[in-house]
Design a protein around this motif. Structure first.
Motif, PDB file in Angstrom:
ATOM      1  N   GLY A   1       0.818  -1.202   0.000  1.00 23.58           N
ATOM      2  CA  GLY A   1       0.000   0.000   0.000  1.00 23.58           C
ATOM      3  C   GLY A   1       0.850   1.249   0.000  1.00 23.58           C
ATOM      4  N   PRO A   2       0.214   2.422  -0.028  1.00 23.37           N
ATOM      5  CA  PRO A   2       0.952   3.685  -0.125  1.00 23.37           C
ATOM      6  C   PRO A   2       1.588   4.144   1.181  1.00 23.37           C
ATOM      7  CG  PRO A   2      -1.384   4.112   0.013  1.00 23.37           C
ATOM      8  CD  PRO A   2      -1.238   2.619  -0.042  1.00 23.37           C
ATOM      9  N   GLY A   3       1.442   3.366   2.254  1.00 21.19           N
ATOM     10  CA  GLY A   3       1.923   3.809   3.559  1.00 21.19           C
ATOM     11  C   GLY A   3       3.388   3.600   3.821  1.00 21.19           C
ATOM     12  N   ALA A   4       4.140   3.134   2.828  1.00 17.58           N
ATOM     13  CA  ALA A   4       5.585   2.951   3.017  1.00 17.58           C
ATOM     14  C   ALA A   4       6.271   4.301   3.144  1.00 17.58           C
ATOM     15  CB  ALA A   4       6.171   2.168   1.847  1.00 17.58           C
ATOM     16  N   ASN A   5       7.460   4.290   3.731  1.00 18.69           N
ATOM     17  CA  ASN A   5       8.280   5.499   3.807  1.00 18.69           C
ATOM     18  C   ASN A   5       9.072   5.579   2.497  1.00 18.69           C
ATOM     19  OD1 ASN A   5       9.860   7.669   4.428  1.00 18.69           O
ATOM     20  ND2 ASN A   5      10.635   6.862   6.354  1.00 18.69           N
ATOM     21  N   TRP A   6       8.570   6.332   1.544  1.00 22.99           N
ATOM     22  CA  TRP A   6       9.078   6.279   0.176  1.00 22.99           C
ATOM     23  C   TRP A   6      10.441   6.938  -0.002  1.00 22.99           C
ATOM     24  CZ3 TRP A   6       6.957   3.096  -3.184  1.00 22.99           C
ATOM     25  CH2 TRP A   6       5.647   2.679  -2.968  1.00 22.99           C
ATOM     26  N   LEU A   7      10.766   7.930   0.801  1.00 17.73           N
ATOM     27  CA  LEU A   7      12.022   8.657   0.594  1.00 17.73           C
ATOM     28  C   LEU A   7      13.244   7.745   0.723  1.00 17.73           C
ATOM     29  CD1 LEU A   7      13.493  11.286   0.022  1.00 17.73           C
ATOM     30  CD2 LEU A   7      13.426  11.785   2.479  1.00 17.73           C
ATOM     31  N   PRO A   8      13.454   7.072   1.864  1.00 11.12           N
ATOM     32  CA  PRO A   8      14.629   6.205   1.943  1.00 11.12           C
ATOM     33  C   PRO A   8      14.546   5.023   0.987  1.00 11.12           C
ATOM     34  CG  PRO A   8      13.224   5.874   3.856  1.00 11.12           C
ATOM     35  CD  PRO A   8      12.703   7.080   3.136  1.00 11.12           C
ATOM     36  N   LEU A   9      13.334   4.516   0.796  1.00 11.54           N
ATOM     37  CA  LEU A   9      13.161   3.363  -0.079  1.00 11.54           C
ATOM     38  C   LEU A   9      13.623   3.677  -1.500  1.00 11.54           C
ATOM     39  CD1 LEU A   9      12.073   0.495  -0.552  1.00 11.54           C
ATOM     40  CD2 LEU A   9       9.811   1.506  -0.925  1.00 11.54           C
ATOM     41  N   LEU A  10      13.145   4.773  -2.065  1.00  8.51           N
ATOM     42  CA  LEU A  10      13.481   5.097  -3.449  1.00  8.51           C
ATOM     43  C   LEU A  10      14.909   5.613  -3.590  1.00  8.51           C
ATOM     44  CD1 LEU A  10      10.142   6.615  -4.762  1.00  8.51           C
ATOM     45  CD2 LEU A  10      10.988   4.255  -4.890  1.00  8.51           C
ATOM     46  N   ILE A  11      15.433   6.284  -2.553  1.00  8.52           N
ATOM     47  CA  ILE A  11      16.845   6.679  -2.591  1.00  8.52           C
ATOM     48  C   ILE A  11      17.726   5.428  -2.633  1.00  8.52           C
ATOM     49  CG2 ILE A  11      18.733   7.674  -1.231  1.00  8.52           C
ATOM     50  CD1 ILE A  11      16.808   9.822  -0.283  1.00  8.52           C
ATOM     51  N   GLY A  12      17.416   4.465  -1.783  1.00  7.17           N
ATOM     52  CA  GLY A  12      18.182   3.225  -1.775  1.00  7.17           C
ATOM     53  C   GLY A  12      18.084   2.480  -3.089  1.00  7.17           C
ATOM     54  N   VAL A  13      16.882   2.430  -3.658  1.00 11.97           N
ATOM     55  CA  VAL A  13      16.678   1.745  -4.933  1.00 11.97           C
ATOM     56  C   VAL A  13      17.489   2.420  -6.044  1.00 11.97           C
ATOM     57  CG1 VAL A  13      14.987   1.300  -6.753  1.00 11.97           C
ATOM     58  CG2 VAL A  13      14.421   0.790  -4.372  1.00 11.97           C
ATOM     59  N   ALA A  14      17.411   3.734  -6.124  1.00 12.05           N
ATOM     60  CA  ALA A  14      18.092   4.451  -7.199  1.00 12.05           C
ATOM     61  C   ALA A  14      19.613   4.325  -7.089  1.00 12.05           C
ATOM     62  CB  ALA A  14      17.678   5.923  -7.185  1.00 12.05           C
ATOM     63  N   LEU A  15      20.150   4.556  -5.899  1.00 16.38           N
ATOM     64  CA  LEU A  15      21.605   4.471  -5.723  1.00 16.38           C
ATOM     65  C   LEU A  15      22.106   3.051  -5.935  1.00 16.38           C
ATOM     66  CD1 LEU A  15      22.162   6.794  -2.615  1.00 16.38           C
ATOM     67  CD2 LEU A  15      22.703   7.280  -5.013  1.00 16.38           C
ATOM     68  N   ASN A  16      21.341   2.073  -5.467  1.00 14.94           N
ATOM     69  CA  ASN A  16      21.761   0.684  -5.632  1.00 14.94           C
ATOM     70  C   ASN A  16      21.717   0.262  -7.095  1.00 14.94           C
ATOM     71  OD1 ASN A  16      22.213  -2.128  -4.232  1.00 14.94           O
ATOM     72  ND2 ASN A  16      20.658  -2.445  -5.792  1.00 14.94           N
ATOM     73  N   SER A  17      20.667   0.672  -7.799  1.00 17.41           N
ATOM     74  CA  SER A  17      20.548   0.282  -9.197  1.00 17.41           C
ATOM     75  C   SER A  17      21.684   0.866 -10.029  1.00 17.41           C
ATOM     76  CB  SER A  17      19.198   0.739  -9.754  1.00 17.41           C
ATOM     77  OG  SER A  17      19.063   0.346 -11.100  1.00 17.41           O
ATOM     78  N   TRP A  18      22.016   2.135  -9.771  1.00 22.20           N
ATOM     79  CA  TRP A  18      23.149   2.749 -10.467  1.00 22.20           C
ATOM     80  C   TRP A  18      24.427   1.942 -10.218  1.00 22.20           C
ATOM     81  CZ3 TRP A  18      24.000   6.889 -13.730  1.00 22.20           C
ATOM     82  CH2 TRP A  18      25.317   7.345 -13.829  1.00 22.20           C
ATOM     83  N   MET A  19      24.682   1.602  -8.958  1.00 22.80           N
ATOM     84  CA  MET A  19      25.884   0.870  -8.591  1.00 22.80           C
ATOM     85  C   MET A  19      25.904  -0.528  -9.221  1.00 22.80           C
ATOM     86  SD  MET A  19      27.073  -0.343  -4.770  1.00 22.80           S
ATOM     87  CE  MET A  19      25.600  -1.379  -4.580  1.00 22.80           C
ATOM     88  N   MET A  20      24.803  -1.270  -9.114  1.00 16.08           N
ATOM     89  CA  MET A  20      24.780  -2.652  -9.580  1.00 16.08           C
ATOM     90  C   MET A  20      24.778  -2.740 -11.103  1.00 16.08           C
ATOM     91  SD  MET A  20      25.061  -4.545  -6.921  1.00 16.08           S
ATOM     92  CE  MET A  20      24.553  -6.190  -7.418  1.00 16.08           C
ATOM     93  N   THR A  21      24.181  -1.763 -11.773  1.00 17.44           N
ATOM     94  CA  THR A  21      24.228  -1.755 -13.234  1.00 17.44           C
ATOM     95  C   THR A  21      25.661  -1.599 -13.721  1.00 17.44           C
ATOM     96  OG1 THR A  21      21.993  -0.848 -13.436  1.00 17.44           O
ATOM     97  CG2 THR A  21      23.470  -0.542 -15.304  1.00 17.44           C
ATOM     98  N   LEU A  22      26.385  -0.671 -13.135  1.00 18.62           N
ATOM     99  CA  LEU A  22      27.786  -0.467 -13.513  1.00 18.62           C
ATOM    100  C   LEU A  22      28.645  -1.666 -13.116  1.00 18.62           C
ATOM    101  CD1 LEU A  22      28.046   3.285 -12.478  1.00 18.62           C
ATOM    102  CD2 LEU A  22      27.946   2.376 -14.808  1.00 18.62           C
ATOM    103  N   TYR A  23      28.331  -2.246 -11.959  1.00 21.64           N
ATOM    104  CA  TYR A  23      29.027  -3.459 -11.519  1.00 21.64           C
ATOM    105  C   TYR A  23      28.780  -4.595 -12.509  1.00 21.64           C
ATOM    106  CZ  TYR A  23      30.389  -7.247  -8.278  1.00 21.64           C
ATOM    107  OH  TYR A  23      30.978  -8.334  -7.682  1.00 21.64           O
ATOM    108  N   GLY A  24      27.520  -4.704 -12.977  1.00 24.75           N
ATOM    109  CA  GLY A  24      27.183  -5.730 -13.957  1.00 24.75           C
ATOM    110  C   GLY A  24      27.928  -5.529 -15.260  1.00 24.75           C
ATOM    111  N   PHE A  25      28.058  -4.275 -15.695  1.00 23.08           N
ATOM    112  CA  PHE A  25      28.813  -4.013 -16.929  1.00 23.08           C
ATOM    113  C   PHE A  25      30.282  -4.378 -16.746  1.00 23.08           C
ATOM    114  CE2 PHE A  25      31.452  -1.552 -19.723  1.00 23.08           C
ATOM    115  CZ  PHE A  25      30.802  -1.662 -20.942  1.00 23.08           C
ATOM    116  N   TRP A  26      30.855  -3.929 -15.623  1.00 21.98           N
ATOM    117  CA  TRP A  26      32.267  -4.231 -15.342  1.00 21.98           C
ATOM    118  C   TRP A  26      32.526  -5.736 -15.410  1.00 21.98           C
ATOM    119  CZ3 TRP A  26      34.074  -7.024 -11.004  1.00 21.98           C
ATOM    120  CH2 TRP A  26      35.459  -7.036 -10.855  1.00 21.98           C
ATOM    121  N   LEU A  27      31.609  -6.527 -14.894  1.00 18.89           N
ATOM    122  CA  LEU A  27      31.788  -7.976 -14.871  1.00 18.89           C
ATOM    123  C   LEU A  27      31.519  -8.598 -16.234  1.00 18.89           C
ATOM    124  CD1 LEU A  27      32.287 -10.562 -13.278  1.00 18.89           C
ATOM    125  CD2 LEU A  27      29.890 -10.504 -12.547  1.00 18.89           C
TER     126      LEU A  27
END
Length: 234
Positions: free
Chosen positions: A114-140
């Motif tokens: 539902g919409p009651g999640a704390n979206w700020l940390p959740l989406l910050i974590g998702v965005a920063l992690n995706s950037w990191m893991m995408t580049l990590y995936g390319f490197w590998l």
């Protein structure tokens, strides 16, 4: 940036045509349906796990699949003579897959929690992690010629990134886990469902930002060595 954003939008269109968004939508619906059948407490425990693992797969294996597809199609050969710079290529890939990760996470959480999640940390974590893991995936992935050569050795690099799951389930919470950038990811995802300490906020955001900068450098060097070097030699 004025050039990267339109290219990223075009990349999203290509990913639609390649079926990447359809595959992601199937995974989102499957995870959301499973979670929606569980009690609220179980959702709060398992939703961060599913989001965390889904992010890792999108970042590493979707990036690898796209790289190998472009090699087969000859797109990387054309890149050498195009005005698109390697840094722009990497930024476009990372941004487009980060958008996919954010949309996938939002879909799972909205349907299952539902919409009651704390979206700020959740989406910050998702965005920063995706950037990191995408580049990590390319490197590998750049080191291998095909997906069949990539899959087995990739597990040696991929499995350690999942160690923060031990802390999430209370199996092991030792300080060495905080050396893993993905521990920062897990903390921010968990913060979407429960409060975390202020120092954990600071650690997670700063560490993920630094890890993103490091993986950017790694991916850029891998591009020069394994992509430009290989294609120029043909």
């Amino acid at each position: 940036m004025n050039r990267i954003l339109p290219l990223a939008a075009w990349e999203v269109r290509i990913q639609f045509r390649q079926g990447i968004y359809y595959a992601a939508a199937f995974v989102v619906v499957f995870m959301a349906v499973v979670l929606a059948q569980l009690p609220r407490a179980a959702v709060e425990l398992l939703a961060p796990v599913m989001v965390f693992m889904d992010l890792s797969v999108i970042g590493v294996y979707f990036m690898a699949g796209m790289l190998y597809l472009e090699r087969q199609e000859g797109s990387l050969q054309a890149l050498i003579t195009s005005p698109l710079e390697p840094s722009q290529y990497l930024a476009v890939k990372a941004l487009s897959l980060t958008l996919l990760a954010v949309l996938s996470t939002a879909g799972v959480v909205l349907i299952a929690y539902g919409p009651g999640a704390n979206w700020l940390p959740l989406l910050i974590g998702v965005a920063l992690n995706s950037w990191m893991m995408t580049l990590y995936g390319f490197w590998l992935a750049a080191r291998y010629a095909s997906i069949s050569e990539f899959v087995a050795p990739s597990l040696l690099y991929f499995v350690p990134t999942q160690l923060p799951l031990l802390a999430h389930f209370g199996i092991w919470t030792g300080w060495p886990l905080y050396l893993m950038p993905t521990q920062a990811t897990m903390l921010l995802i968990e913060a979407g469902f429960r409060p975390i300490a202020p120092w954990q906020w600071g650690y997670a955001v700063v560490y993920l930002a630094l890890a993103g900068a490091v993986t950017w450098r790694m991916a850029r060097r891998a591009f020069d060595r394994f992509v430009l070097g290989e294609e120029a030699a043909r």
